[in-house]
Design a protein around this motif. Structure first.
Motif, PDB file in Angstrom:
ATOM      1  N   LEU A 175      74.258  -1.803 -60.758  1.00  0.00           N
ATOM      2  CA  LEU A 175      74.957  -2.562 -59.718  1.00  0.00           C
ATOM      3  C   LEU A 175      76.461  -2.606 -59.976  1.00  0.00           C
ATOM      4  CD1 LEU A 175      72.451  -5.508 -59.077  1.00  0.00           C
ATOM      5  CD2 LEU A 175      72.832  -3.477 -57.669  1.00  0.00           C
ATOM      6  N   GLU A 176      76.850  -2.670 -61.231  1.00  0.00           N
ATOM      7  CA  GLU A 176      78.273  -2.626 -61.562  1.00  0.00           C
ATOM      8  C   GLU A 176      78.878  -1.292 -61.132  1.00  0.00           C
ATOM      9  OE1 GLU A 176      80.247  -4.930 -62.754  1.00  0.00           O
ATOM     10  OE2 GLU A 176      78.715  -6.476 -63.113  1.00  0.00           O
ATOM     11  N   SER A 177      78.151  -0.212 -61.396  1.00  0.00           N
ATOM     12  CA  SER A 177      78.649   1.115 -61.031  1.00  0.00           C
ATOM     13  C   SER A 177      78.646   1.299 -59.517  1.00  0.00           C
ATOM     14  CB  SER A 177      77.791   2.206 -61.694  1.00  0.00           C
ATOM     15  OG  SER A 177      78.377   3.481 -61.517  1.00  0.00           O
ATOM     16  N   LEU A 178      77.638   0.753 -58.859  1.00  0.00           N
ATOM     17  CA  LEU A 178      77.577   0.804 -57.397  1.00  0.00           C
ATOM     18  C   LEU A 178      78.799   0.107 -56.792  1.00  0.00           C
ATOM     19  CD1 LEU A 178      75.941   1.436 -54.763  1.00  0.00           C
ATOM     20  CD2 LEU A 178      74.897  -0.830 -55.043  1.00  0.00           C
ATOM     21  N   GLN A 179      79.140  -1.041 -57.343  1.00  0.00           N
ATOM     22  CA  GLN A 179      80.302  -1.772 -56.841  1.00  0.00           C
ATOM     23  C   GLN A 179      81.576  -0.942 -56.996  1.00  0.00           C
ATOM     24  OE1 GLN A 179      80.728  -5.741 -58.363  1.00  0.00           O
ATOM     25  NE2 GLN A 179      82.708  -6.065 -57.403  1.00  0.00           N
ATOM     26  N   LEU A 194      73.629  -7.968 -55.465  1.00  0.00           N
ATOM     27  CA  LEU A 194      73.737  -6.848 -54.525  1.00  0.00           C
ATOM     28  C   LEU A 194      74.388  -7.296 -53.221  1.00  0.00           C
ATOM     29  CD1 LEU A 194      73.106  -3.963 -53.517  1.00  0.00           C
ATOM     30  CD2 LEU A 194      70.847  -4.830 -52.815  1.00  0.00           C
ATOM     31  N   PHE A 195      73.916  -8.395 -52.644  1.00  0.00           N
ATOM     32  CA  PHE A 195      74.466  -8.848 -51.364  1.00  0.00           C
ATOM     33  C   PHE A 195      75.918  -9.300 -51.513  1.00  0.00           C
ATOM     34  CE2 PHE A 195      69.881  -9.517 -50.181  1.00  0.00           C
ATOM     35  CZ  PHE A 195      69.868  -8.532 -49.206  1.00  0.00           C
ATOM     36  N   ARG A 196      76.252  -9.823 -52.679  1.00  0.00           N
ATOM     37  CA  ARG A 196      77.655 -10.191 -52.909  1.00  0.00           C
ATOM     38  C   ARG A 196      78.529  -8.940 -52.909  1.00  0.00           C
ATOM     39  NH1 ARG A 196      80.729  -9.804 -56.992  1.00  0.00           N
ATOM     40  NH2 ARG A 196      79.040  -9.452 -58.488  1.00  0.00           N
ATOM     41  N   ILE A 197      78.049  -7.876 -53.551  1.00  0.00           N
ATOM     42  CA  ILE A 197      78.792  -6.609 -53.577  1.00  0.00           C
ATOM     43  C   ILE A 197      78.984  -6.064 -52.165  1.00  0.00           C
ATOM     44  CG2 ILE A 197      78.640  -4.169 -54.262  1.00  0.00           C
ATOM     45  CD1 ILE A 197      77.150  -5.163 -56.804  1.00  0.00           C
ATOM     46  N   LEU A 198      77.936  -6.159 -51.352  1.00  0.00           N
ATOM     47  CA  LEU A 198      77.970  -5.566 -50.017  1.00  0.00           C
ATOM     48  C   LEU A 198      78.772  -6.375 -49.014  1.00  0.00           C
ATOM     49  CD1 LEU A 198      74.319  -4.175 -49.685  1.00  0.00           C
ATOM     50  CD2 LEU A 198      76.356  -3.125 -50.685  1.00  0.00           C
ATOM     51  N   TYR A 248      75.364   8.359 -63.409  1.00  0.00           N
ATOM     52  CA  TYR A 248      75.818   7.455 -62.351  1.00  0.00           C
ATOM     53  C   TYR A 248      76.399   6.171 -62.953  1.00  0.00           C
ATOM     54  CZ  TYR A 248      76.141   4.746 -58.119  1.00  0.00           C
ATOM     55  OH  TYR A 248      76.643   3.982 -57.085  1.00  0.00           O
ATOM     56  N   ILE A 249      75.690   5.598 -63.898  1.00  0.00           N
ATOM     57  CA  ILE A 249      76.152   4.365 -64.531  1.00  0.00           C
ATOM     58  C   ILE A 249      77.499   4.585 -65.235  1.00  0.00           C
ATOM     59  CG2 ILE A 249      75.673   2.784 -66.451  1.00  0.00           C
ATOM     60  CD1 ILE A 249      72.722   2.831 -65.568  1.00  0.00           C
ATOM     61  N   ASP A 250      77.695   5.790 -65.779  1.00  0.00           N
ATOM     62  CA  ASP A 250      78.960   6.112 -66.457  1.00  0.00           C
ATOM     63  C   ASP A 250      80.105   6.344 -65.471  1.00  0.00           C
ATOM     64  OD1 ASP A 250      77.850   5.872 -68.946  1.00  0.00           O
ATOM     65  OD2 ASP A 250      77.472   8.014 -69.215  1.00  0.00           O
ATOM     66  N   GLY A 251      79.794   6.320 -64.165  1.00  0.00           N
ATOM     67  CA  GLY A 251      80.850   6.472 -63.163  1.00  0.00           C
ATOM     68  C   GLY A 251      81.020   7.874 -62.625  1.00  0.00           C
ATOM     69  N   ASN A 252      80.165   8.796 -63.072  1.00  0.00           N
ATOM     70  CA  ASN A 252      80.198  10.163 -62.532  1.00  0.00           C
ATOM     71  C   ASN A 252      79.296  10.207 -61.301  1.00  0.00           C
ATOM     72  OD1 ASN A 252      81.824  11.061 -64.740  1.00  0.00           O
ATOM     73  ND2 ASN A 252      79.969  11.063 -66.000  1.00  0.00           N
ATOM     74  N   HIS A 253      79.787   9.664 -60.218  1.00  0.00           N
ATOM     75  CA  HIS A 253      78.939   9.401 -59.056  1.00  0.00           C
ATOM     76  C   HIS A 253      78.573  10.665 -58.267  1.00  0.00           C
ATOM     77  CE1 HIS A 253      81.082   5.320 -59.362  1.00  0.00           C
ATOM     78  NE2 HIS A 253      79.852   5.167 -59.822  1.00  0.00           N
TER      79      HIS A 253
END
Length: 360
Positions: free
Chosen positions: A34-38, A71-75, A275-280
């Motif tokens: 979720l951190e990486s998604l944000q 999740l909803f806070r991020i969105l 993904y978590i490492d930021g290589n999206h």
């Protein structure tokens, strides 16, 4: 850019047919994900007004209360229109008062529930659990919360399935009275348990009979067949999916998500650690003008109403009949022209891929 897809790859159980990017739910992974998604959203969202958000998976409903709230806070970053269609995928077993509290508070106004089948043998093959009475009670809970826009998924052409079983599934689905029904002929994908177990497809003729039966029964029950696999009550067509089929651009965020932005079609990595490492992002391809037109035709012909020829001209400055061999397929009645639209007749949708090969 009016649509957003969010992928949540976590599941409590991996179904035998699923080839979407997914992993079992592990708390520490979810937090990092979720951190990486944000970060991905903050780095790529350009602030447009969004008319559709779809949270899929995986199983978004398997998130804990704390994870859902995060999740909803991020969105909340998305600038949603007042009538934004906001969809959340739900596994039937996850539906309870607490989940419904959270999704309603988060702004969700549409849910998509993976029923797949009510038949014991089908469910055994798919490795799922569905009970009609339980689903009926849970749908009532959802409707009491003010969410009436409900999609139910149905899977058919399951190994060993008979036409009579499909008819019973359809009868039960209709009785549940959803506003939208999505139907999928089972595809045995690589890297799934079904494929590893050497599951076999049903006879192609039976598959066609099942598809035609679905069209006939759902039409009689008042559902509009508006896309190859999708049926809706009037006014409840999926805005999010129509965005895809209209070849419009959209954001895709999350593990393995695909998007279409500024003429580029991109796909995110399917490796959770990357993904978590930021290589999206894993791949990004700029569509040529011809490829954009090809997609306009291929995706548009999935809609029962087909492709609007005037819109095609306005968008690309080309007469569609000058670019593609439309005339020959009109003569063979594999395509029909009516009211400014070119479309595949419903009795030939089953062989749609063969028609597209002739076109492109």
């Amino acid at each position: 850019m009016e649509a957003v897809y969010i992928h949540i790859p976590f599941c409590k159980h991996i179904c035998s047919y699923c080839d979407f990017p997914k992993v079992l739910h592990i708390d520490s992974f979810v937090e990092d994900y979720l951190e990486s998604l944000q970060r991905e959203i903050e780095n790529n969202y350009d602030g447009e007004r969004i008319k559709s958000i779809y949270i899929g998976g995986g199983t978004p409903s398997c998130l804990t209360k704390k994870e859902r709230i995060k999740l909803f806070r991020i969105l909340e970053i998305f600038n949603r229109t007042p009538d934004c269609e906001y969809t959340f995928e739900i596994n039937p077993s996850d539906i309870d008062e607490d989940l419904l509290d959270d999704i309603v508070d988060g702004g969700i106004n549409r849910v998509s529930i993976g029923i797949e089948s009510f038949d014991f043998e089908n469910l055994k093959i798919l490795e799922r659990e569905t009970d009609y009475k339980d689903i009926e009670n849970k749908l009532n809970l959802i409707k009491k919360r003010g969410i009436i826009n409900i999609n139910l998924d149905l899977m058919y052409a399951i190994p060993g399935e008979k036409l009579s079983v499909l008819k019973q599934d359809l009868k039960k689905l209709i009785k549940l009275d959803p506003t939208h029904i999505s139907t999928y002929s089972l595809i045995i994908e690589n890297n799934t348990k079904l494929n590893n177990d050497n599951a076999q497809y049903i006879d192609e003729e039976l598959d066609l009979k099942m598809y035609n039966e679905i069209r006939k029964i759902l039409k009689k029950a008042g559902y509009k067949h508006y896309e190859v696999s999708n049926f809706a009550k009037e006014g409840y067509e999926s805005r999010h999916n129509l965005n895809y089929w209209n070849n419009a651009e959209y954001y895709g965020f999350g593990l393995g998500a695909a998007g279409y932005k500024a003429g580029f079609r991109y796909t995110n990595t399917k490796n959770l650690h990357e993904y978590i490492d930021g290589n999206h992002q894993a791949e990004s391809l700029l569509m040529t003008y011809k490829e954009q037109m090809d997609n306009e035709l291929m995706l548009g012909l999935r809609k029962i109403e087909g492709v609007d020829v005037n819109e095609f001209y306005d968008k690309y400055g080309e007469n569609i009949q000058d670019v593609y061999p439309i005339k020959e397929l009109l003569e063979s009645k594999e395509l029909i022209y009516k009211s400014g639209h070119i479309f595949i007749p419903e009795d030939k949708i089953y062989i749609m891929n063969e028609i597209l090969i002739k076109l492109i």
